[in-house]
Structure formats: C-alpha cells, structure tokens
Design a protein around this motif. Structure first.
Motif, PDB file in Angstrom:
ATOM      1  N   UNK A 278       0.785  -1.228   0.000  1.00 55.82           N
ATOM      2  CA  UNK A 278       0.000   0.000   0.000  1.00 55.82           C
ATOM      3  C   UNK A 278       0.821   1.285   0.000  1.00 55.82           C
ATOM      4  N   UNK A 279       2.148   1.184   0.133  1.00 57.65           N
ATOM      5  CA  UNK A 279       2.983   2.388   0.121  1.00 57.65           C
ATOM      6  C   UNK A 279       3.637   2.622  -1.236  1.00 57.65           C
ATOM      7  N   UNK A 280       3.304   1.799  -2.246  1.00 58.63           N
ATOM      8  CA  UNK A 280       3.701   2.013  -3.634  1.00 58.63           C
ATOM      9  C   UNK A 280       5.107   1.508  -3.936  1.00 58.63           C
ATOM     10  N   UNK A 281       5.668   1.997  -5.037  1.00 57.83           N
ATOM     11  CA  UNK A 281       7.019   1.626  -5.501  1.00 57.83           C
ATOM     12  C   UNK A 281       8.015   2.560  -4.808  1.00 57.83           C
ATOM     13  N   UNK A 282       8.635   2.100  -3.748  1.00 58.49           N
ATOM     14  CA  UNK A 282       9.329   2.992  -2.821  1.00 58.49           C
ATOM     15  C   UNK A 282      10.818   3.052  -3.114  1.00 58.49           C
ATOM     16  N   UNK A 283      11.325   4.284  -3.144  1.00 52.95           N
ATOM     17  CA  UNK A 283      12.760   4.499  -3.271  1.00 52.95           C
ATOM     18  C   UNK A 283      13.421   4.688  -1.917  1.00 52.95           C
ATOM     19  N   UNK A 284      12.754   5.389  -0.987  1.00 49.19           N
ATOM     20  CA  UNK A 284      13.335   5.674   0.318  1.00 49.19           C
ATOM     21  C   UNK A 284      12.342   5.473   1.438  1.00 49.19           C
ATOM     22  N   UNK A 285      12.864   5.126   2.626  1.00 46.77           N
ATOM     23  CA  UNK A 285      12.049   4.875   3.807  1.00 46.77           C
ATOM     24  C   UNK A 285      12.637   5.599   5.012  1.00 46.77           C
ATOM     25  N   UNK A 286      11.760   6.083   5.870  1.00 44.49           N
ATOM     26  CA  UNK A 286      12.190   6.587   7.175  1.00 44.49           C
ATOM     27  C   UNK A 286      11.089   6.268   8.178  1.00 44.49           C
ATOM     28  N   UNK A 288      10.104   7.082  12.166  1.00 45.62           N
ATOM     29  CA  UNK A 288      10.514   7.892  13.312  1.00 45.62           C
ATOM     30  C   UNK A 288      10.290   7.140  14.623  1.00 45.62           C
ATOM     31  N   UNK A 289      10.600   7.791  15.747  1.00 49.16           N
ATOM     32  CA  UNK A 289      10.544   7.136  17.051  1.00 49.16           C
ATOM     33  C   UNK A 289       9.128   6.778  17.469  1.00 49.16           C
ATOM     34  N   UNK A 290       8.136   7.352  16.801  1.00 44.81           N
ATOM     35  CA  UNK A 290       6.739   7.037  17.086  1.00 44.81           C
ATOM     36  C   UNK A 290       6.139   6.067  16.077  1.00 44.81           C
ATOM     37  N   UNK A 291       7.007   5.436  15.300  1.00 43.54           N
ATOM     38  CA  UNK A 291       6.599   4.455  14.290  1.00 43.54           C
ATOM     39  C   UNK A 291       5.740   5.060  13.184  1.00 43.54           C
ATOM     40  N   UNK A 292       5.947   6.345  12.890  1.00 42.81           N
ATOM     41  CA  UNK A 292       5.366   6.935  11.686  1.00 42.81           C
ATOM     42  C   UNK A 292       6.284   6.594  10.524  1.00 42.81           C
ATOM     43  N   UNK A 293       5.714   6.050   9.464  1.00 44.17           N
ATOM     44  CA  UNK A 293       6.474   5.581   8.313  1.00 44.17           C
ATOM     45  C   UNK A 293       6.326   6.581   7.170  1.00 44.17           C
ATOM     46  N   UNK A 294       7.453   7.014   6.638  1.00 41.28           N
ATOM     47  CA  UNK A 294       7.500   7.937   5.505  1.00 41.28           C
ATOM     48  C   UNK A 294       8.091   7.174   4.313  1.00 41.28           C
ATOM     49  N   UNK A 295       7.296   6.981   3.271  1.00 41.49           N
ATOM     50  CA  UNK A 295       7.710   6.199   2.110  1.00 41.49           C
ATOM     51  C   UNK A 295       7.657   7.089   0.869  1.00 41.49           C
ATOM     52  N   UNK A 296       8.806   7.272   0.224  1.00 43.44           N
ATOM     53  CA  UNK A 296       8.898   8.197  -0.898  1.00 43.44           C
ATOM     54  C   UNK A 296       9.042   7.420  -2.206  1.00 43.44           C
ATOM     55  N   UNK A 344      11.549  12.986  -4.699  1.00 44.13           N
ATOM     56  CA  UNK A 344      12.879  12.543  -4.319  1.00 44.13           C
ATOM     57  C   UNK A 344      12.990  11.050  -4.096  1.00 44.13           C
ATOM     58  N   UNK A 345      14.247  10.614  -3.872  1.00 43.76           N
ATOM     59  CA  UNK A 345      14.543   9.212  -3.553  1.00 43.76           C
ATOM     60  C   UNK A 345      14.775   9.008  -2.066  1.00 43.76           C
ATOM     61  N   UNK A 346      15.606   9.849  -1.467  1.00 47.37           N
ATOM     62  CA  UNK A 346      15.886   9.711  -0.048  1.00 47.37           C
ATOM     63  C   UNK A 346      14.926  10.540   0.780  1.00 47.37           C
ATOM     64  N   UNK A 347      14.682  10.115   2.026  1.00 46.85           N
ATOM     65  CA  UNK A 347      13.752  10.856   2.873  1.00 46.85           C
ATOM     66  C   UNK A 347      14.186  10.749   4.334  1.00 46.85           C
ATOM     67  N   UNK A 348      14.056  11.849   5.072  1.00 44.71           N
ATOM     68  CA  UNK A 348      14.287  11.869   6.503  1.00 44.71           C
ATOM     69  C   UNK A 348      13.393  12.927   7.128  1.00 44.71           C
ATOM     70  N   UNK A 349      13.283  12.913   8.457  1.00 47.58           N
ATOM     71  CA  UNK A 349      12.365  13.805   9.168  1.00 47.58           C
ATOM     72  C   UNK A 349      13.071  14.329  10.414  1.00 47.58           C
TER      73      UNK A 349
END
Length: 381
Positions: A278-286, A288-296, A344-349
């Motif tokens: 459900x997060x698609x064709x992902x290049x980057x993942x992050x 966080x400490x609260x288990x929020x997932x960021x998929x780019x 983008x490809x990479x991701x951070x928060x």
C-alpha cells in the motif's frame, strides 16, 4: 510540538477509515508482485507545504543527485550525500557528504576522494555517518582518472569525517563477507549490528540470470560478518533490489523492495514477517521514534507501477495504515523512468516534523516539506 487542527473531525475520521480499509485489503494481495491486484492510493489529504531548492553547498556550488539524506542525532541538523554536482563523484575533488543546519547552511563537509556514488546513508546512535557507495567507476571514468578509489563499499565516518570502518572491498564487486555488489543502503540497529542491502540493478531484471541477486547482510558492531539472506525473485522473502532500509521500534527491518513495488518486513535474523503493497514503488524509507512511516516514491509511472502516482505516502509502521499523500511536484522532465513530475529518492524527518527529500535525475538537490495542517492527534516528534 503543538499543531493546529484545520481538518474537520469528520474529514479526519474518513481519512483514517479509508486508509485502514485500503491497507488491510492490500496486505492480503497474493501472487507475483508485478501482478498484485492493489488499489492505488493517490487521493489522501496533503497537510504539507512543498519548498523546493532547500539548502546550500560549500562554495555555493550546484547540487547534483541526492538519494542519501538522514537527520542528525540532535534531531535538527540534516546530513546529505551529494553526487558532486552531477550524478557521480568519480571525477570530482569536492566533499560529497555535507551537514546542514535548520536554515540549510553547510556546517560540515567531508568525503572527497573516498566515495564514488553515495546512495544510502545512516546516522547511528553515536552520531557516526555511514555511507553506502553503490557503484563502481565506469570505463569512461577510469579512463579519465585511473586512480579512482571507492565504489561497492560501506564507509563509516566519524562526525568530523574520519574513516572509522570500511565494509566490502573498494573498487571490486563480489559477495559478503569480503565484498558487495551495488550496496543500496546501510542500517545500524540500536545494539550496533549493521545491515547492508544489495543490489541496485536487480530491479530492472525480469528473469533470473547469473547477475540477478538481491540480499541483505548482517554484520556485528565490529564489522564481523554474521549472515546474509534473500535471493532475486518475486515471492515472499525474495527481492528485486532492496533499495532502502528502515527499522521500527520493535526492531523489525523494513526493506523497500523497489523492483517488486512493495515493502517486505523481516526480523533481524532474516525471517520474513509481512509484505505491504500500500505504500507504492518505494525508493526511500524513514521510520521515526513514534513508528510513523515515511515512504517516498520517485519512479511510479504507467509502465513501472500502473495507476500509482509518484509522491510520498505517510502512515503507520505498526498497522500499515496510510494516512497522508504528498503528490509529486512539477518539473520540466520527470524523475525516474518517466510519467509526470518529480519526487525525491531519499527521505528523513527532523524532530519538528519537517520532511527532507533528496532529489535525483533532472531535478537534483533537496526539497523540504513543512507540516501546516497536521491534526493535533498526529504522533508527536
């Protein structure tokens, strides 16, 4: 951090309900990944403002492609791996690894002459910077500079740029424990164990062959090889380029299986736990400490991921629910293999919830996404 609630309660409830239903349905998809029957998620709310061309480089030089981005241990500064103004550092003498303050100013740089193609980055719990150097110099680069060093390695730097450890054999391809083949990303667990994912070109292979491989390798904190797992393929536990790695609060490893348009979840011994589409064709993942997932997603188009748009999908690493979608931004030429727009490809928060993305291809540089409309009950940083 307090955020203003501008969504109505009804809209927020509807969003979470739709996201949850979609996640549950898609996690049940079966069959080869390329043929998984998954409903695209392209229409969730976007509570972020997009700010292009964020950040500067030493001597005000131009950005190149950036797939390596990671927040510093202080939660404020951001580390990035710039491909030296173009898409390679093989012929450059500039520092590819830079540390940026919250205003985008460079406060540290290093790595000149060490890295060929910075692809993945990790900042460990002691503040050290790990770089996955994902390809060898090509024939043209070697002809111009026969003394190039680097490529097919993972390098651990101190925050000041001192080389502390090298995994793999720079300049050579092969198999762990002594070599890597196109290492995509590196992940360091809280206990210091190191995980490295390979290979980059596997995502473009449609059939098994001598060069078709995909794996994740585990090393002890001192660099001693522990084990590898994974093979090329479409089945569960098989991969076609684990392009990025992230770890949740349970210690599970999330691998962006980009060629198969999914996330695969493993324990730290390599046992397959789950597969999410459900997060698609992902290049980057992050995560966080609260288990929020960021998929780019920088690549989706009508050929590589029909029905899906490029963009960023944000949700829960605990449940797999998708909450928000940041659409692609417009560019003269599309990123990835085609389609429309760029992401983008990479991701951070950072600790204030600002998202940073490293752009590759025709766009390059960095993009910042500022939270403007997140509800009060969004997990706090």
């Amino acid at each position: 951090m307090k955020r203003t609630r501008l969504f109505t309660g009804l809209l927020t409830a509807a969003v979470l309900s739709v996201a949850s239903t979609g996640a549950l349905a898609q996690r049940g998809a079966t069959g080869p990944a390329e043929h998984a029957d998954v409903t695209p998620i392209n229409n969730l709310p976007n509570p972020y403002e997009t700010v292009r061309d964020w950040g500067t480089l030493p001597d005000n030089r131009n950005w190149g492609s950036v797939s390596a981005v990671h927040v510093d241990i202080d939660g404020i500064h951001v580390w990035a791996g710039d491909r030296c103004g173009t898409n390679s550092c093989a012929l450059s003498d500039v520092d590819p690894i830079v540390k940026l303050d919250p205003d985008g100013n460079v406060v540290q740089s290093f790595g000149a002459g060490v890295i060929v193609w910075p692809h993945g980055i990790e900042v460990d719990h002691e503040g050290n910077i790990w770089i996955a150097d994902a390809r060898l110099p090509n024939a043209q680069e070697l002809a111009q500079n026969p003394n190039i060093s680097g490529g097919n390695q993972v390098v651990k730097f101190s925050p000041e740029g001192e080389v502390l450890m090298v995994l793999g054999t720079p300049g050579e391809a092969g198999n762990p424990p002594t070599h890597f083949t196109e290492p995509n990303d590196v992940l360091v667990a809280p206990d210091g164990h190191i995980f490295v994912s390979e290979t980059h070109s596997a995502q473009f292979m449609d059939e098994q062959g001598p060069a078709a491989m995909s794996r994740i390798s585990k090393f002890a904190p001192d660099g001693t090889f522990v084990k590898s797992w994974g093979t090329w393929g479409y089945g569960e536990g098989e991969m076609r380029s684990p392009h990025a790695l992230a770890m949740d609060s349970q210690g599970r490893i999330f691998a962006a299986d980009r060629g198969n348009r999914r996330i695969q979840i493993f324990d730290q011994d390599g046992n397959h736990l789950d597969t999410w589409y459900q997060f698609s064709r992902i290049s980057g993942l992050f995560i966080d400490e609260n288990d929020v997932l960021y998929a780019i997603d920088s690549e989706s188009d009508s050929n590589y991921n029909p029905g899906w748009r490029k963009g960023m999908r944000i949700g829960s690493a605990k449940t797999g629910d998708v909450w928000y979608y940041i659409p692609e931004h417009m560019s003269e030429r599309p990123t990835g293999m085609g389609g429309i727009g760029a992401m983008g490809e990479g991701v951070t928060v950072d600790r204030n919830g600002n998202i940073y993305a490293g752009e590759v291809g025709p766009v390059q540089g960095m993009t910042k996404f500022i939270p403007r409309l997140l509800p009060d009950n969004f997990p706090q940083h």
